[in-house]
Design a protein around this motif. Structure first.
Motif, PDB file in Angstrom:
ATOM      1  N   ILE A 177      -0.229  13.552  -4.890  1.00 43.43           N
ATOM      2  CA  ILE A 177       0.302  12.443  -4.100  1.00 43.43           C
ATOM      3  C   ILE A 177      -0.857  11.480  -3.879  1.00 43.43           C
ATOM      4  CG2 ILE A 177       1.239  11.704  -1.882  1.00 43.43           C
ATOM      5  CD1 ILE A 177       2.693  14.377  -1.698  1.00 43.43           C
ATOM      6  N   LEU A 178      -0.755  10.281  -4.395  1.00 45.55           N
ATOM      7  CA  LEU A 178      -1.809   9.288  -4.236  1.00 45.55           C
ATOM      8  C   LEU A 178      -1.741   8.634  -2.866  1.00 45.55           C
ATOM      9  CD1 LEU A 178      -1.762   7.441  -7.694  1.00 45.55           C
ATOM     10  CD2 LEU A 178      -3.436   9.118  -6.895  1.00 45.55           C
ATOM     11  N   THR A 179      -2.903   8.351  -2.295  1.00 41.41           N
ATOM     12  CA  THR A 179      -2.965   7.599  -1.039  1.00 41.41           C
ATOM     13  C   THR A 179      -3.910   6.425  -1.251  1.00 41.41           C
ATOM     14  OG1 THR A 179      -4.842   8.837  -0.121  1.00 41.41           O
ATOM     15  CG2 THR A 179      -2.630   9.731   0.271  1.00 41.41           C
ATOM     16  N   THR A 180      -3.485   5.235  -0.859  1.00 38.81           N
ATOM     17  CA  THR A 180      -4.303   4.046  -1.079  1.00 38.81           C
ATOM     18  C   THR A 180      -3.801   2.901  -0.211  1.00 38.81           C
ATOM     19  OG1 THR A 180      -5.086   2.458  -2.745  1.00 38.81           O
ATOM     20  CG2 THR A 180      -2.853   3.306  -3.006  1.00 38.81           C
ATOM     21  N   TYR A 237       3.396   8.013  -4.141  1.00 35.81           N
ATOM     22  CA  TYR A 237       2.352   7.016  -3.942  1.00 35.81           C
ATOM     23  C   TYR A 237       2.462   6.522  -2.508  1.00 35.81           C
ATOM     24  CZ  TYR A 237      -0.390   2.836  -5.322  1.00 35.81           C
ATOM     25  OH  TYR A 237      -1.338   1.862  -5.457  1.00 35.81           O
ATOM     26  N   LEU A 238       1.524   6.910  -1.652  1.00 35.58           N
ATOM     27  CA  LEU A 238       1.578   6.572  -0.233  1.00 35.58           C
ATOM     28  C   LEU A 238       0.644   5.407   0.075  1.00 35.58           C
ATOM     29  CD1 LEU A 238       1.564  10.103   1.449  1.00 35.58           C
ATOM     30  CD2 LEU A 238       3.517   8.611   1.028  1.00 35.58           C
ATOM     31  N   SER A 251       2.726   6.655   7.620  1.00 34.57           N
ATOM     32  CA  SER A 251       3.499   7.180   8.749  1.00 34.57           C
ATOM     33  C   SER A 251       3.868   8.637   8.474  1.00 34.57           C
ATOM     34  CB  SER A 251       4.781   6.366   8.946  1.00 34.57           C
ATOM     35  OG  SER A 251       5.683   6.589   7.868  1.00 34.57           O
ATOM     36  N   PHE A 252       4.145   9.383   9.532  1.00 31.18           N
ATOM     37  CA  PHE A 252       4.525  10.786   9.369  1.00 31.18           C
ATOM     38  C   PHE A 252       5.852  10.894   8.617  1.00 31.18           C
ATOM     39  CE2 PHE A 252       6.373  14.822  11.069  1.00 31.18           C
ATOM     40  CZ  PHE A 252       5.454  15.677  10.477  1.00 31.18           C
ATOM     41  N   GLU A 253       6.768   9.973   8.895  1.00 32.83           N
ATOM     42  CA  GLU A 253       8.059   9.987   8.204  1.00 32.83           C
ATOM     43  C   GLU A 253       7.886   9.835   6.693  1.00 32.83           C
ATOM     44  OE1 GLU A 253      12.307   7.491   8.153  1.00 32.83           O
ATOM     45  OE2 GLU A 253      10.642   6.875   9.450  1.00 32.83           O
ATOM     46  N   ARG A 254       7.014   8.908   6.291  1.00 34.31           N
ATOM     47  CA  ARG A 254       6.784   8.695   4.853  1.00 34.31           C
ATOM     48  C   ARG A 254       6.054   9.886   4.240  1.00 34.31           C
ATOM     49  NH1 ARG A 254       7.038   8.512   0.441  1.00 34.31           N
ATOM     50  NH2 ARG A 254       6.698   6.846  -1.075  1.00 34.31           N
ATOM     51  N   PHE A 255       5.142  10.482   5.007  1.00 35.09           N
ATOM     52  CA  PHE A 255       4.425  11.672   4.561  1.00 35.09           C
ATOM     53  C   PHE A 255       5.405  12.805   4.278  1.00 35.09           C
ATOM     54  CE2 PHE A 255       2.532  15.770   5.713  1.00 35.09           C
ATOM     55  CZ  PHE A 255       1.391  15.796   4.932  1.00 35.09           C
ATOM     56  N   LYS A 276       8.558  12.626   3.570  1.00 36.60           N
ATOM     57  CA  LYS A 276       9.380  12.304   2.408  1.00 36.60           C
ATOM     58  C   LYS A 276       8.654  12.701   1.127  1.00 36.60           C
ATOM     59  CE  LYS A 276      11.975   8.515   0.274  1.00 36.60           C
ATOM     60  NZ  LYS A 276      12.332   7.072   0.375  1.00 36.60           N
ATOM     61  N   SER A 277       7.362  12.443   1.056  1.00 35.86           N
ATOM     62  CA  SER A 277       6.576  12.821  -0.122  1.00 35.86           C
ATOM     63  C   SER A 277       6.476  14.327  -0.275  1.00 35.86           C
ATOM     64  CB  SER A 277       5.159  12.238  -0.021  1.00 35.86           C
ATOM     65  OG  SER A 277       5.162  10.871  -0.303  1.00 35.86           O
TER      66      SER A 277
END
Length: 230
Positions: A70-73, A90-91, A96-100, A102-103
């Motif tokens: 999982i990319l973070t940028t 791709y985060l 946000s915790f919600e998006r985290f 989901k990944s």
């Protein structure tokens, strides 16, 4: 893995709240990540693109059999290249915790998918696959599949006049579907071998559909099909 302490701390705090995740290591650069990978089994890396010495995408290209990524940028411009390297998600920062979550759910779903078609995990090889669609996991027998088409980050599975769409990359299905029954014939198509009624050097026929043969797949496909000739 992240080169910013604050971003690392956020990811670490999120991981602590998810029962399915266990933090194995935190690294500030590619060298530390390689050492961690060599020390034990790692299923998932949160990989920052902006890192010292070697950026995240270059590091990813050096891995022969990478774990789930999982990319973070903070930058959108790397998204296409990231997905071409088969990352799960791709985060964009701030995350946000919600998006985290989901990944992470994408990773969990992929793991479940792989286990459902991995013969080593069963006494008898499975003859079906589970895919998520319409907010539920749907069992799809291999015999029902006519062909599978890529729709960017989704796939459409055609089944005798009807189809379902699942959030899934075609490259992941290529890895988990049994190679004795399915073959990638184009960057956008996977087909079951037993459904191919005829073929030429440029396309396959499945029922009334003509499925194109992609240049990088053509030679292998023709070689496999010729092995069935009388």
């Amino acid at each position: 893995m992240d080169d910013e302490a604050l971003a690392q701390n956020i990811i670490e705090r999120y991981i602590e709240q998810v029962n399915e995740l266990t933090l194995v290591a935190k690294c500030i650069d590619a060298v530390g990540a390689i050492n961690s990978l060599n020390e034990g089994s790692i299923d998932l890396i949160f990989l920052d693109i902006e890192m010292p010495k070697l950026d995240g995408l270059s590091f990813l290209k050096t891995l022969k059999n990478p774990p789930k990524i999982i990319l973070t940028t903070a930058y959108r411009k790397y998204a296409i290249e990231g997905f071409e390297l088969d990352v799960v998600d791709y985060l964009l920062k701030p995350i946000s915790f919600e998006r985290f979550i989901k990944s992470v759910n994408k990773v969990i779903n992929l793991k479940s998918l792989e286990e459902n078609v991995n013969p080593s995990s069963k006494d008898v090889e499975a003859d079906y696959i589970y895919l998520r669609a319409d907010n539920k996991m749907i069992q799809i027998p291999f015999e029902d599949i006519l062909y599978i088409q890529s729709l960017s980050n989704y796939v459409r599975i055609f089944r005798n006049g009807r189809s379902i769409i699942s959030y899934q990359k075609l490259s992941h299905l290529e890895k988990v579907l049994p190679s004795s029954r399915f073959i990638r014939v184009h960057r956008s198509y996977i087909v079951p071998l037993h459904r191919i009624s005829s073929y030429t050097n440029s396309y396959l026929e499945i029922g009334e559909e003509e499925i194109p043969l992609g240049g990088q797949y053509k030679d292998k496909v023709i070689e496999v099909l010729k092995s069935f000739e009388a």
